[in-house]
Design an enzyme around this catalytic site. Structure first.
Site, PDB file in Angstrom:
ATOM      1  N   ARG A 237      -0.423   2.121  -2.598  1.00  0.00           N
ATOM      2  CA  ARG A 237      -1.383   1.060  -2.323  1.00  0.00           C
ATOM      3  C   ARG A 237      -2.759   1.565  -2.743  1.00  0.00           C
ATOM      4  O   ARG A 237      -3.049   2.762  -2.667  1.00  0.00           O
ATOM      5  CB  ARG A 237      -1.403   0.683  -0.832  1.00  0.00           C
ATOM      6  CG  ARG A 237      -0.190  -0.095  -0.347  1.00  0.00           C
ATOM      7  CD  ARG A 237      -0.194  -1.515  -0.915  1.00  0.00           C
ATOM      8  NE  ARG A 237       0.823  -2.356  -0.294  1.00  0.00           N
ATOM      9  CZ  ARG A 237       2.046  -2.521  -0.744  1.00  0.00           C
ATOM     10  NH1 ARG A 237       2.435  -1.827  -1.831  1.00  0.00           N
ATOM     11  NH2 ARG A 237       2.901  -3.331  -0.157  1.00  0.00           N
ATOM     12  N   GLU A 266      -7.585  -6.240  -5.134  1.00  0.00           N
ATOM     13  CA  GLU A 266      -6.690  -6.852  -6.122  1.00  0.00           C
ATOM     14  C   GLU A 266      -6.826  -8.363  -6.091  1.00  0.00           C
ATOM     15  O   GLU A 266      -6.795  -8.947  -5.020  1.00  0.00           O
ATOM     16  CB  GLU A 266      -5.241  -6.432  -5.845  1.00  0.00           C
ATOM     17  CG  GLU A 266      -5.017  -4.943  -6.033  1.00  0.00           C
ATOM     18  CD  GLU A 266      -3.583  -4.501  -5.758  1.00  0.00           C
ATOM     19  OE1 GLU A 266      -2.755  -5.350  -5.339  1.00  0.00           O
ATOM     20  OE2 GLU A 266      -3.281  -3.321  -5.966  1.00  0.00           O
ATOM     21  N   HIS A 285      -0.372  -4.353 -10.486  1.00  0.00           N
ATOM     22  CA  HIS A 285       0.516  -4.257  -9.327  1.00  0.00           C
ATOM     23  C   HIS A 285       1.856  -4.929  -9.617  1.00  0.00           C
ATOM     24  O   HIS A 285       2.290  -5.855  -8.921  1.00  0.00           O
ATOM     25  CB  HIS A 285      -0.133  -4.886  -8.087  1.00  0.00           C
ATOM     26  CG  HIS A 285       0.464  -4.378  -6.795  1.00  0.00           C
ATOM     27  ND1 HIS A 285      -0.234  -4.363  -5.610  1.00  0.00           N
ATOM     28  CD2 HIS A 285       1.688  -3.863  -6.509  1.00  0.00           C
ATOM     29  CE1 HIS A 285       0.541  -3.878  -4.642  1.00  0.00           C
ATOM     30  NE2 HIS A 285       1.710  -3.567  -5.171  1.00  0.00           N
TER      31      HIS A 285
END
Length: 325
Positions: A237, A266, A285
Site C-alpha cells: 500500500r 490514488e 495499482h
C-alpha cells in the site's frame, strides 16, 4: 423472503446471478455523488454489502443497523475498522489466495522493468533516438542471481519467492512478523531483521499489509541503509512508504531505482515528482488486474457474502470472534 444485500462494485453477470439466487440485490456499478444518497437509503435495511475501498467504520455502521456482513473484493482490508465492525457482531471478509500468482507476476514485472530500464528504453526507441553507436548508456542490471529481500512473507510474498528461487536463482532474505518455515524449507529463504535485509538485498520488495505498525515503515533511515545499487519495489500500500523520503533517496542516488504499483494518494497527482524520474517505473495499482483473477476475487467475495447473510461461516472470515460469542 430473500435477505437484502448491496453490491457497490461492477461485477460480472455470472457473479451477480450467483448472489441473486440467494439474495435480493441492490446494485450500484460505482459509488459517486449521484449514487451516495440512494446507497445510504438502501443501507438502512441491508443485511450485507459487497465491494471494495469503501471505509467501513463506526460512523458508517450507524447507517446500517441490520448489517450482518461486509465483503471486500480485495485481499487487503485497511478500509475496514475491524474493532468497530466486530463490536457490532458484523462479519468482515476478504479474498486472499486467488490473487497471489497474478500479483507476484506484476511485482516481478516491476523488478525486471526497473532493472533493465524497459519503460525508459521503450520510449527511447519510439522517439527515434536509437543509433548504431549506442552502448553503455543503455545498460541495465541483472536480476538473476541477485539477492532479493521480501518484507512480508504472506501468500503473495511466497509466490514472489517461488519465482525468484526457481526461476531466477536468487538468494532470498525475508522479514515478517513471524518465521515462515515453509519459505525457509522450500525456497531456502533466510529470516532476518529489517535492518539486515535492507543492508544486504539487491532488490527490496515491500509486500506487508497496511496496519498502524506499517504506516511509513520505509522512510529516510531505511533508504539510507540500502545499497546504492538497490532497486526498491512497493506492491503493498502507498502509505507503507514515506514518499518524500523515497523521492529524496532517488534524487540523492541513495538507491538506484524503484518500481511502484501503489501510492499514498490514488490516483497519483500528475505533477508528483516520482512521475518525472526515468529510474522509477509506475503502475496504477493493477497488481491483481487481470480478467481471470478479478473474476475469481469477485466470486469468492460473493460466496463470502451469501454464506454470511444466510448465517453460515464465510470461507474467509477476518474476525471469527463474532461466531465465538
Amino acid at each position: 423472503m430473500k435477505p437484502k444485500v448491496i453490491v457497490y462494485k461492477k461485477l460480472d453477470f455470472t457473479v451477480l446471478d450467483f448472489i441473486r439466487e440467494a439474495c435480493e440485490v441492490v446494485y450500484f456499478e460505482e459509488l459517486n455523488e449521484d449514487t451516495y444518497e440512494s446507497f445510504y437509503q438502501e443501507l438502512k435495511d441491508a443485511k450485507g454489502i459487497l465491494g471494495s475501498r469503501l471505509k467501513v467504520d463506526q460512523e458508517f455502521l450507524e447507517h446500517a443497523p441490520q448489517l450482518k456482513i461486509v465483503s471486500n473484493v480485495s485481499v487487503g482490508y485497511d478500509n475496514f475498522d475491524i474493532p468497530a465492525i466486530t463490536s457490532r457482531d458484523v462479519m468482515a471478509t476478504n479474498t486472499p489466495g486467488v490473487l497471489n500468482d497474478t500479483v507476484a507476476d506484476t511485482i516481478f514485472g516491476l523488478m525486471l522493468a526497473a532493472a533493465r530500464r524497459m519503460p525508459e528504453l521503450n520510449q527511447y526507441v519510439k522517439e527515434g533516438k536509437w543509433s548504431t553507436t549506442d552502448g553503455e548508456n543503455l545498460f541495465g542490471v541483472d536480476v538473476h542471481h541477485k539477492k532479493l529481500g521480501i518484507i512480508g512473507m504472506g501468500g503473495v510474498g511466497m509466490a514472489i519467492a517461488k519465482r525468484a528461487h526457481f526461476g531466477f536463482d536468487m538468494p532470498i532474505l525475508y522479514h515478517n512478523r513471524s518465521r515462515n518455515l515453509e519459505a525457509e524449507q522450500t525456497f531456502q529463504a533466510t529470516y532476518c531483521s529489517l535492518e539486515e535485509l535492507l543492508r544486504e538485498s539487491d532488490f527490496v520488495c515491500l509486500m506487508t499489509p497496511l496496519t498502524p505498525e506499517t504506516v511509513k515503515l520505509i522512510g529516510e533511515k531505511e533508504f539510507k541503509l540500502m545499497k546504492k545499487s538497490a532497486i526498491f519495489v512497493n506492491g503493498s500500500r502507498g502509505a507503507t512508504v514515506d514518499e518524500e523520503a523515497l523521492v529524496r533517496a532517488l534524487q540523492n542516488q541513495d538507491i538506484l531505482a524503484a518500481g511502484l504499483d501503489v501510492f499514498e494518494q490514488e490516483p497519483v497527482q500528475a505533477d508528483h515528482p516520482l512521475l518525472s524520474m526515468d529510474n522509477v517505473v509506475t503502475l496504477p495499482h493493477i497488481g491483481s488486474a487481470t480478467h481471470e483473477t478479478r473474476l475469481k476475487m469477485a466470486q469468492l467475495a460473493a460466496e463470502n457474502l451469501v454464506r454470511g447473510v444466510l448465517g453460515e461461516i464465510p470461507p474467509n472470515l477476518i474476525n471469527p470472534v463474532v461466531f465465538q460469542r
